[in-house]
Write an enzyme that holds these catalytic residues in place. Structure first.
Site, mmCIF file in Angstrom:
data_model
loop_
_atom_site.group_PDB
_atom_site.id
_atom_site.type_symbol
_atom_site.label_atom_id
_atom_site.label_comp_id
_atom_site.label_asym_id
_atom_site.label_seq_id
_atom_site.Cartn_x
_atom_site.Cartn_y
_atom_site.Cartn_z
ATOM 1 N N SER A 192 0.820 -1.214 0.000
ATOM 2 C CA SER A 192 0.000 0.000 0.000
ATOM 3 C C SER A 192 0.851 1.261 0.000
ATOM 4 O O SER A 192 0.332 2.361 -0.159
ATOM 5 C CB SER A 192 -0.918 0.012 1.230
ATOM 6 O OG SER A 192 -0.149 0.013 2.415
ATOM 7 N N HIS B 250 -3.199 -3.384 -5.592
ATOM 8 C CA HIS B 250 -3.528 -2.965 -4.225
ATOM 9 C C HIS B 250 -5.020 -3.143 -3.949
ATOM 10 O O HIS B 250 -5.849 -2.323 -4.337
ATOM 11 C CB HIS B 250 -3.111 -1.509 -4.007
ATOM 12 C CG HIS B 250 -3.401 -1.022 -2.622
ATOM 13 N ND1 HIS B 250 -3.812 0.265 -2.352
ATOM 14 C CD2 HIS B 250 -3.360 -1.652 -1.414
ATOM 15 C CE1 HIS B 250 -4.000 0.399 -1.057
ATOM 16 N NE2 HIS B 250 -3.741 -0.750 -0.466
ATOM 17 N N GLU C 1 -6.363 -0.786 -6.900
ATOM 18 C CA GLU C 1 -5.413 0.105 -7.581
ATOM 19 C C GLU C 1 -4.362 -0.759 -8.277
ATOM 20 O O GLU C 1 -3.744 -1.615 -7.640
ATOM 21 C CB GLU C 1 -4.741 1.033 -6.572
ATOM 22 C CG GLU C 1 -5.681 2.083 -5.990
ATOM 23 C CD GLU C 1 -5.025 2.945 -4.933
ATOM 24 O OE1 GLU C 1 -5.251 4.167 -4.925
ATOM 25 O OE2 GLU C 1 -4.280 2.402 -4.083
#
Length: 602
Positions: free
Chosen positions: A130, A151, A163
């Site tokens: 992250s 992510h 993501e």
């Protein structure tokens, strides 16, 4: 004689997915792929980790069965598609491998180094980091072009956003296949470049850090900061409560990583964060953070030494029966309706009889809509309208107990009005302004009674929005401040208290976040659509930043951002050039049919 070029090899079909790390996130990712028919191979470092992962999977799918979202037959089939073990060699058949281990660069690099000798050369490798550099992680593999960031958000089976992080060497085919895979499992992918925080965390944690600074500087209480963002912006949680949920240690590490990479001072962790982490006040998981909880891992907040006492609830120290409102626009009309509904006699002032008549017509329409929806009765409408009267003369406000001005956001016009109100209104009357960004003390100082001047910042539409920011200047008396808060409660509003500085609570937290989103867009880091999707689905916000900017108006947003920059002189608050260019071009948002998006065809 020429030799025909070999046919390009078709991309390898992904049918088997490897997951490294079976904590909450890893087990959730394994469940996502198994739910969608993929064979999943899960690996953890020891038997204890494997057992913990199996337990996560059984509990999560069990909850889905209990809620009727998964049948027992489908649960068994799902779990049968997942094999768990401790050997990395088991990942050999995997077409796609995602690691979800501890946020340590060295640990992750060691894993990607190992995978070189285990999986096929065309298998895609992904990291669920992250905050760490995907590029740096990819260098541990002999083919960094096949490495991508994927992510997921927690809990992975529930959250729809993923993501996808491309590095400067990620192969185009790898990126497309990863995006297609994420769509295949029912998630919404957004693509962005490799920088700490990616989209959602970069924008979210800048905002959270700013809120911590407010609390650290004692500008507002933790309860008022959180209530302001919940009721003023419709956020599901206030920033400090959200930090307690995330974990203050996790938040500190993410901010520290973002700051070290980008050197943006707004990402430098607020000093109190480090102090709280050092003291072991990590949030819900330890039972205490910004709030105190019933116990470790509990979500139930309990009273502590900072909790406001019910015995100290604000009282009306001034008798407020009649209310005057200056203005006839949308905000003024809403304020008139709020006070009339709560039993106050309201006298409002407009510049012409036509505008005065328009207020009653507008309030009547609002009541008719509420009656149609069963939220009001004809008797309610008649009673409220009977309490309302309009005039074109300021002098008629001589006997009111409170005046609320809601006129143009122009300091010269407002100060002239306050000079007049000072001469007209009776001694002891409270003079309030609804300004959202102008200095209230500048209005107070032109009167002979600065102690009676206060800010009552309603949110639009005033009849619906619950929040009122009660803004005190250095001159406002305690009795006036307390009476104003008590009055807000009496009329059904949530009052939050703060001092007289640009943006108050909501705008001072909201607009730097919006400005950061514009900077992200103008740097071509991600598209407006992807940024909006990331914030709505990754952070559960009611609107993405560009949707909101176009609704608010880019001219209004620019004016507020300029006020914040002038007041705080913080380089990071300087308005994004793209925002200024759009305003110069007349692209103000929905009201001009074009802003960050084109609305002309809608």
């Amino acid at each position: 004689m020429t030799t025909a070029a070999p046919e390009p090899t078709a991309p390898r079909e992904i049918s088997t997915v490897g997951v490294i790390g079976l904590g909450t996130m890893g087990a959730g990712i394994a469940e996502v792929f198994a739910r969608n028919g993929f064979t999943v191979i899960g690996v953890d470092q020891d038997d204890e980790g494997v057992a913990r992962g199996r337990q996560h999977l059984e509990h999560s799918t069990g909850r889905a069965v209990a809620r009727g979202k998964l049948s027992e037959t489908d649960q068994k089939a799902l779990l049968d598609r997942i094999s768990l073990g401790t050997s990395m060699a088991d990942l050999a058949p995997a077409d796609f491998v995602v690691e979800a281990v501890v946020e340590s660069l060295e640990v992750k690099k060691a894993i990607f180094r190992q995978l070189d000798d285990i999986v096929a050369p065309d298998a895609i490798l992904a990291t669920n980091t992250s905050s760490l550099s995907v590029t740096e992680i990819s260098t541990a593999n002999s083919r960094p072009g096949r490495v991508v960031g994927i992510h997921f958000f927690n809990p992975a089976p529930v959250q729809n956003l993923v993501e996808i992080i491309r590095t400067v060497v990620t192969e185009a085919d790898v990126l497309e296949r990863a995006k297609s895979l994420v769509e295949q499992v029912g998630k919404n992918p957004v693509v962005c470049g490799d920088k700490a925080g990616f989209i959602a965390n970069t924008l979210l944690f800048g905002y959270l850090n700013h809120a911590v600074s407010f609390y650290e500087g004692k500008y507002a209480s933790r309860e008022d900061i959180d209530a302001a963002m919940r009721f003023g912006c419709g956020y599901p949680m206030g920033p400090l409560a959200l930090l307690d949920l995330i974990g203050l240690d996790t938040a500190y590490e993410i901010l520290d990583t973002m700051y070290k990479q980008g050197r943006d001072r707004l990402h430098a962790p607020a000093p109190i964060l480090k102090q709280m982490v050092t003291a072991g006040l990590l949030g819900r998981k330890t039972g205490r953070g910004f709030y105190t909880y019933e116990g470790p891992d509990s979500s139930k907040v309990v009273a502590d030494e900072r909790t406001p006492s019910a015995d100290n609830a604000p009282q009306l120290r001034h008798d407020i029966t009649t209310v005057g409102v200056v203005g006839t626009g949308t905000m003024a009309s809403g304020i008139v309706e709020v006070f009339a509904k709560s039993g106050h006699d309201v006298l409002y002032v407009g510049r012409s009889q036509e505008k005065v008549d328009g207020v009653v017509a507008g309030i009547t329409r609002n009541f008719d809509k509420q009656i149609q929806r069963g939220r009001a009765t004809e008797d309610d409408k008649a009673a409220a309208l009977a309490r309302i009267s309009g005039t074109t003369s300021l002098d008629d406000l001589a006997d009111v107990d409170l005046v609320v001005e809601a006129i143009a956001e122009d300091l010269a016009i407002k100060t002239t009005l306050f000079e007049n109100l000072d001469e007209i209104c009776k001694p002891g009357a409270i003079l309030a302004t609804t300004t959202s960004s102008l200095p209230i003390i500048a209005m107070a100082k032109v009167t002979s009674r600065p102690q009676d001047v206060i800010g009552m910042h309603f949110f639009n539409p005033a009849a619906i929005m619950k929040l009122v920011e009660v803004v005190t200047t250095v001159s406002t008396s305690d009795d006036v401040a307390e009476s104003t808060r008590a009055l807000c409660d009496k009329v059904g509003k949530v009052a939050v208290s703060c001092g007289d500085r640009a943006g108050f609570i909501v705008n001072a937290l909201l607009f730097p976040y919006l400005n950061d989103a514009v900077k992200m867009l103008e740097a071509h880091y991600a598209t407006a659509d992807d940024i909006d999707t990331a914030m709505k689905q990754g952070c559960a916000l009611p609107m993405g930043p560009f949707e909101l900017l176009d609704v608010v108006g880019n001219d209004v947003s620019l004016a507020i951002q300029k006020e914040l920059y002038l007041e705080f002189r913080e380089p990071g608050f300087a308005p994004a050039p793209l925002l200024e260019h759009l305003v110069t071009a007349g692209y103000l948002g929905r009201k001009t049919k074009r802003g960050f998006r084109d609305y002309s065809a809608r």
